[in-house]
Design a protein around this motif. Structure first.
Motif, PDB file in Angstrom:
ATOM      1  N   UNK A  42       0.824  -1.209   0.000  1.00 40.10           N
ATOM      2  CA  UNK A  42       0.000   0.000   0.000  1.00 40.10           C
ATOM      3  C   UNK A  42       0.859   1.261   0.000  1.00 40.10           C
ATOM      4  N   UNK A  43       1.897   1.249   0.793  1.00 37.61           N
ATOM      5  CA  UNK A  43       2.815   2.379   0.860  1.00 37.61           C
ATOM      6  C   UNK A  43       3.498   2.606  -0.487  1.00 37.61           C
ATOM      7  N   UNK A  44       3.959   1.517  -1.102  1.00 35.10           N
ATOM      8  CA  UNK A  44       4.649   1.620  -2.392  1.00 35.10           C
ATOM      9  C   UNK A  44       3.690   2.113  -3.465  1.00 35.10           C
ATOM     10  N   UNK A  45       2.464   1.582  -3.486  1.00 35.21           N
ATOM     11  CA  UNK A  45       1.483   2.041  -4.483  1.00 35.21           C
ATOM     12  C   UNK A  45       1.168   3.524  -4.285  1.00 35.21           C
ATOM     13  N   UNK A  46       1.066   3.958  -3.040  1.00 37.72           N
ATOM     14  CA  UNK A  46       0.829   5.371  -2.767  1.00 37.72           C
ATOM     15  C   UNK A  46       1.974   6.241  -3.249  1.00 37.72           C
ATOM     16  N   UNK A  47       3.199   5.780  -3.033  1.00 35.80           N
ATOM     17  CA  UNK A  47       4.370   6.541  -3.472  1.00 35.80           C
ATOM     18  C   UNK A  47       4.451   6.586  -4.996  1.00 35.80           C
ATOM     19  N   UNK A 113      15.010   6.908   2.126  1.00 39.48           N
ATOM     20  CA  UNK A 113      14.036   6.230   1.262  1.00 39.48           C
ATOM     21  C   UNK A 113      12.611   6.632   1.625  1.00 39.48           C
ATOM     22  N   UNK A 114      12.313   6.687   2.905  1.00 40.61           N
ATOM     23  CA  UNK A 114      10.974   7.116   3.326  1.00 40.61           C
ATOM     24  C   UNK A 114      10.701   8.549   2.883  1.00 40.61           C
ATOM     25  N   UNK A 115      11.697   9.424   3.027  1.00 39.67           N
ATOM     26  CA  UNK A 115      11.516  10.823   2.615  1.00 39.67           C
ATOM     27  C   UNK A 115      11.354  10.944   1.100  1.00 39.67           C
ATOM     28  N   UNK A 116      12.157  10.224   0.332  1.00 38.89           N
ATOM     29  CA  UNK A 116      12.025  10.255  -1.124  1.00 38.89           C
ATOM     30  C   UNK A 116      10.666   9.744  -1.577  1.00 38.89           C
ATOM     31  N   UNK A 117      10.079   8.849  -0.787  1.00 39.32           N
ATOM     32  CA  UNK A 117       8.751   8.321  -1.107  1.00 39.32           C
ATOM     33  C   UNK A 117       7.638   9.264  -0.662  1.00 39.32           C
ATOM     34  N   UNK A 121       6.891  12.196   8.600  1.00 41.27           N
ATOM     35  CA  UNK A 121       6.792  11.521   9.887  1.00 41.27           C
ATOM     36  C   UNK A 121       7.969  11.876  10.808  1.00 41.27           C
ATOM     37  N   UNK A 122       8.629  10.880  11.377  1.00 42.70           N
ATOM     38  CA  UNK A 122       9.760  11.092  12.290  1.00 42.70           C
ATOM     39  C   UNK A 122      11.100  11.103  11.562  1.00 42.70           C
ATOM     40  N   UNK A 123      11.082  10.926  10.265  1.00 44.18           N
ATOM     41  CA  UNK A 123      12.319  10.757   9.508  1.00 44.18           C
ATOM     42  C   UNK A 123      13.299  11.921   9.629  1.00 44.18           C
ATOM     43  N   UNK A 124      12.878  13.193   9.574  1.00 44.27           N
ATOM     44  CA  UNK A 124      13.873  14.270   9.749  1.00 44.27           C
ATOM     45  C   UNK A 124      14.553  14.228  11.121  1.00 44.27           C
ATOM     46  N   UNK A 125      13.790  13.963  12.169  1.00 37.19           N
ATOM     47  CA  UNK A 125      14.376  13.869  13.510  1.00 37.19           C
ATOM     48  C   UNK A 125      15.373  12.722  13.579  1.00 37.19           C
ATOM     49  N   UNK A 126      14.977  11.553  13.074  1.00 39.72           N
ATOM     50  CA  UNK A 126      15.877  10.408  13.085  1.00 39.72           C
ATOM     51  C   UNK A 126      17.156  10.724  12.304  1.00 39.72           C
TER      52      UNK A 126
END
Length: 165
Positions: A42-47, A113-117, A121-126
């Motif tokens: 679902x995530x991949x299809x959304x991206x 990868x999450x950001x490019x998609x 979410x929490x990705x910038x903090x991480x």
């Protein structure tokens, strides 16, 4: 700042606290995906349907969309396995200070990868915390298992030994 992170005891303590927080978060994220079931389709299809757009209305990362379409989507089962285990192992590595810099590096790769998609979410903090850990170098894991693992690895594999310039 870098010298403080890499050499000082206070820097070591601060980075250890940040490392413990980040390790717990990654570990919980991975554990939740493993125990509650995870399906990235679902995530991949959304991206793929809604790629990140630039200011001109064109896809900002067409190469990443192409990667998702050609490499990830056809092998979604592999990624359904890799993502939760990757998150769990990154978390445990960072949490216990075991191959910490390697774990932080792979955490950076996953966050990007999450950001490019298109998932913020929490990705910038991480990412910020992972870059601090990487900048601190081995000082980030002196309060951790790397205190013993890294010297052992360097004794077994000479190519890991520090060279003096």
């Amino acid at each position: 700042m870098i010298k403080w992170l890499r050499k000082s005891t206070s820097g070591m303590v601060v980075v250890t606290i940040l490392r413990l927080y980040l390790g717990i978060e990654w570990t919980l994220d991975g554990f939740e995906k493993l125990t509650k079931g995870f399906d990235a389709s679902g995530f991949i299809m959304g991206a793929l349907k809604n790629p990140v757009m630039n200011s001109t209305g064109h896809p900002a990362y067409p190469w990443f969309t192409s990667f998702l379409k050609s490499a990830v989507k056809p092998h979604i089962g592999v990624f359904n396995f890799i993502v939760p285990w990757g998150e769990l192992l990154v978390g445990l590595g960072i949490l216990f200070g075991t191959l910490t810099l390697t774990a932080a590096f792979f955490g950076v790769i996953m966050n990007l990868c999450y950001l490019f998609a298109g998932t913020v979410s929490v990705n910038p903090l991480y990412l910020i915390l992972e870059f601090i850990i990487l900048a601190a170098g081995l000082n980030a894991s002196k309060i951790g298992l790397d205190r013993w693992i890294i010297p052992w690895m360097r004794s077994k594999w000479p190519w890991l030994k520090r060279s003096v310039l």
